[in-house]
Design an enzyme around this catalytic site. Structure first.
Site, PDB file in Angstrom:
ATOM      1  N   ASP A 301      45.360  27.422  -1.983  1.00 57.87           N
ATOM      2  CA  ASP A 301      46.723  27.833  -2.317  1.00 57.87           C
ATOM      3  C   ASP A 301      46.848  29.313  -2.648  1.00 57.87           C
ATOM      4  O   ASP A 301      47.936  29.881  -2.533  1.00 57.87           O
ATOM      5  CB  ASP A 301      47.242  27.007  -3.495  1.00 57.87           C
ATOM      6  CG  ASP A 301      47.473  25.556  -3.101  1.00 57.87           C
ATOM      7  OD1 ASP A 301      47.626  25.291  -1.898  1.00 57.87           O
ATOM      8  OD2 ASP A 301      47.491  24.689  -3.983  1.00 57.87           O
ATOM      9  N   TYR A 385      53.532  20.425  -5.043  1.00 60.36           N
ATOM     10  CA  TYR A 385      52.939  20.577  -6.376  1.00 60.36           C
ATOM     11  C   TYR A 385      53.493  21.790  -7.108  1.00 60.36           C
ATOM     12  O   TYR A 385      53.845  22.804  -6.499  1.00 60.36           O
ATOM     13  CB  TYR A 385      51.414  20.723  -6.276  1.00 60.36           C
ATOM     14  CG  TYR A 385      50.663  19.443  -6.541  1.00 60.36           C
ATOM     15  CD1 TYR A 385      50.624  18.876  -7.810  1.00 60.36           C
ATOM     16  CD2 TYR A 385      49.977  18.794  -5.520  1.00 60.36           C
ATOM     17  CE1 TYR A 385      49.931  17.701  -8.057  1.00 60.36           C
ATOM     18  CE2 TYR A 385      49.282  17.612  -5.750  1.00 60.36           C
ATOM     19  CZ  TYR A 385      49.266  17.074  -7.023  1.00 60.36           C
ATOM     20  OH  TYR A 385      48.581  15.906  -7.260  1.00 60.36           O
TER      21      TYR A 385
END
EC number: 1.4.3.21
Length: 648
Positions: A301, A385
């Site tokens: 990420d 998320y």
């Protein structure tokens, strides 16, 4: 823009470590567009401060404001790095990167991919065969493609997972279109492949959390107000912060998000350096499912998505409580336009229970001091998320890094009634969420009472002479080289690590030190020969220590997007096996969450805490908080009460 407008470029800059302002970003882009990046085919990946060398900062010499830029030329399908002198208006370095290097994705590239997928005739036809004709309700979620042995050189690829909504506000993650993936080439500007395999019925049961779906909110919780009638205890000048005995500078980058610089603690009137620079270095989320789509989920990420660019604009009362100081984050879109994430970073104080207490039963007296902490945070949304990243500074010199994971599970579809052994069924309609991990690495450039530091591993051991069987001791072992400092946690030995300075001694003539308490010290679950293990080798061990090199910034390497992992990263740098005793060193700690999904994680996940502590270990000669005032609170009438207000 006038390229020699030095004063305009330096608007808002008061220190060499201040992040680039919007004006400076625009200036860097203009310089590049009037130079080597003039073609319309160039896309900007990042434009950020080129930090001055530590030697120049220590010497206090004047340094030019410079920008590091990363670009992609879609026409050539090649990537470039540039260094721009903002004061001189020149491009001082222009470097063509290797053909296999792919920089992180930009936010507008995600939108481009989704738009192209929605308009592609083959995708439209394939969805229609599955009975999905309202494209407005279909959600294409771009992911990185990773690396699984394919030859994707020269192709800048995204793969879109596909979900569908029942209506505009419906959660798409309740309705995954399993075994349906769209591959999009950003350089070519087109869909290049569609994988449309075994059709599994789309789960129809909803999974919503918005108030209009869940009904009335409960009313039995009374207000809990945070008040600081005299204001906050911190002082902010530009990006410089002082609070209690702490001082530091706040930074922000598109790749890392929040950065702390020059962290110092004032002890007996002297500012003692602790950490020169600290930030999130990398993270990876590997999934443990064997299903075709799920097996290839392993997002980096930070290195693939530029997690700083995904920072939320934080709001008072929701994300942060109390007397708040916000810092904006500045970045650039792929066309070179500067943009601002307002309130990207939040800073506030929190009460932290008791700091120390003792009741003298002989005298019948008690002394209590309450703790508080300074919280510096940012929250990033990465598709489904949310990751909230926190640095906590405590009055006793302790430091905590905490990740609070929340948001929505990445879901998958199975046949109704099936029970996938690699995940948790979320309903009886074919929806499940695979088991996965969240692995983080934090980079800490220590400067504990000076540049020359060393690291010890401390284990519990039993002495040979132990007649009662109750003796145990802490034994220090100096980690001398980079290879010897590649370590794993060991709870059975109560292991921790000490960062020490041999040239600075405490009251009992021992080197001053901080200790790293390795909580959440898990390792990557995938086999060593798995592609994700080769790419995320930083997550196979918990501790890494390297001799400082300003080019070694990110645990998985500078460009992990589509990378094999064979050329860059901690596992490559530490092969040099450099000396790490009494030298300028960097400590890298890997920790994580082994996420065995539970029903309670659906439809939105309650926060899970993941992190570690740094504590002074002989850094001070005694408890540094003895000068705290007696703990009191103010009642609702404004009168000072002893310790707390009670109803008798």
């Amino acid at each position: 823009m006038t390229l020699n407008a030095e004063s305009e470029a330096l608007v808002g800059v008061s220190h060499p470590l201040d992040p680039l302002s919007r004006v400076e970003i625009a200036r860097a882009v203009a310089i590049l567009k009037e130079g080597p990046a003039a073609a319309e085919s160039f896309r900007f990946i990042s434009v950020e401060l080129r930090e001055p060398s530590k030697d120049d900062l220590r010497a206090g010499v004047a340094v030019a404001r410079e920008a590091d830029a990363v670009l992609v030329d879609r026409a050539q399908a090649r990537s470039f790095e540039a260094v721009v002198d903002l004061e001189a208006g020149t491009v001082d370095s222009w470097k063509l990167l290797a053909e296999n290097i792919q920089p992180p994705f930009m936010l507008d590239e995600f939108a481009e991919c989704e738009d192209a997928c929605r308009k592609d005739p083959e995708v439209i036809a394939a969805l229609a065969k599955r009975g999905l004709t309202n494209l407005d309700l279909v959600c294409f979620e771009p992911w990185s493609v990773g690396y699984f042995g394919e030859d994707n050189e020269g192709r800048r690829l995204m793969r879109a997972l596909v979900f569908v909504r029942d209506e505009a506000d419906d959660s798409p993650y309740a309705h995954p279109i399993e075994n349906f993936i769209v591959f999009y080439d950003l350089n070519a500007g087109k869909v290049v492949r569609l994988e449309d395999d075994q059709a599994i019925p789309v789960p129809s049961a909803r999974g919503n959390y918005l108030p209009k779906y869940v009904g009335e909110a409960r009313t039995d919780l009374k207000p809990l107000n945070i008040t600081q009638p005299e204001g906050a205890s911190f002082t902010v000048t530009g990006n410089h912060v002082t609070w209690a005995d702490w001082s530091f500078r706040v930074g922000f980058t598109p790749r890392e998000g929040l950065v702390l610089h020059q962290l110092k603690f004032k002890d007996q009137g002297v500012d003692r350096p602790v950490i020169n620079r600290a930030s999130l270095s990398e993270m990876v989320v590997p999934y443990g499912d064997t299903a075709p789509v799920q097996a290839k989920k392993n997002a980096f990420d930070s290195g693939e998505y530029n997690i700083g660019n995904m920072a939320n604009s934080l709001t008072l009362g929701c994300d942060c409580l109390g007397e708040i100081k916000y810092f904006d984050g500045h970045s650039v879109d792929s066309h070179g336009n500067p943009w601002t994430i307002e309130n990207a970073i939040c800073m506030h104080e929190e009460d932290d229970s008791i700091l120390w207490k003792h009741f003298d039963f002989r005298e019948g007296t008690a002394e209590t001091r309450r703790s508080r902490k300074l919280v510096i945070s940012f929250i990033a949304t990465v598709a489904n998320y949310e990751y909230a990243f926190y640095w906590h500074l405590f009055l006793d010199g302790s430091i905590e890094f905490l990740v609070k994971a929340t948001g929505i599970l990445s879901t998958a579809g199975q046949l109704p009634g099936e029970k996938n052994p690699y995940g948790q069924s979320l309903n009886n309609d074919g929806l499940y969420a695979p088991i996965h991990q969240h692995m983080f690495n934090v980079r800490m450039d220590f400067e504990l009472d000076g540049v020359k530091n060393a690291v010890y591993e401390v284990d519990m051991e039993y002495p040979e002479h132990n007649p009662t069987g109750t003796a145990f001791m802490a034994v220090d072992r100096l980690l001398e080289t980079e290879q010897k400092a590649i370590r794993k946690t060991n709870e059975a030995k109560h292991r921790f690590w000490k960062i020490a300075n041999h040239e600075s001694k405490n009251l009992v003539n021992e080197p001053v030190a901080y200790r790293l308490i390795p909580t959440n010290g898990i390792q990557l679950a995938a086999r060593d020969d798995a592609y994700v293990s080769k790419r995320a080798q930083f997550a196979r061990n918990n501790l890494w220590v390297t001799a400082y090199d300003r080019t070694e910034r990110f645990a998985a390497g500078e460009y992990p997007n589509q990378a094999t992992g064979a050329d860059d990263g901690l596992h490559i740098w530490t092969q040099k096996d450099r000396n790490i005793v009494d030298t300028d060193l960097v400590v890298w700690y890997t920790f994580g969450m082994h996420h065995v999904v539970r029903l309670e994680d659906w439809p939105v996940m309650p926060r899970q805490n993941i992190g570690f502590m740094l504590e002074p270990h002989g850094f001070f000669n005694q408890n540094p908080t003895l000068n705290l005032p007696t703990s009191t609170s103010t009642t609702q009438t404004g009168e000072a009460d002893t310790c707390c207000h009670t109803d008798k």
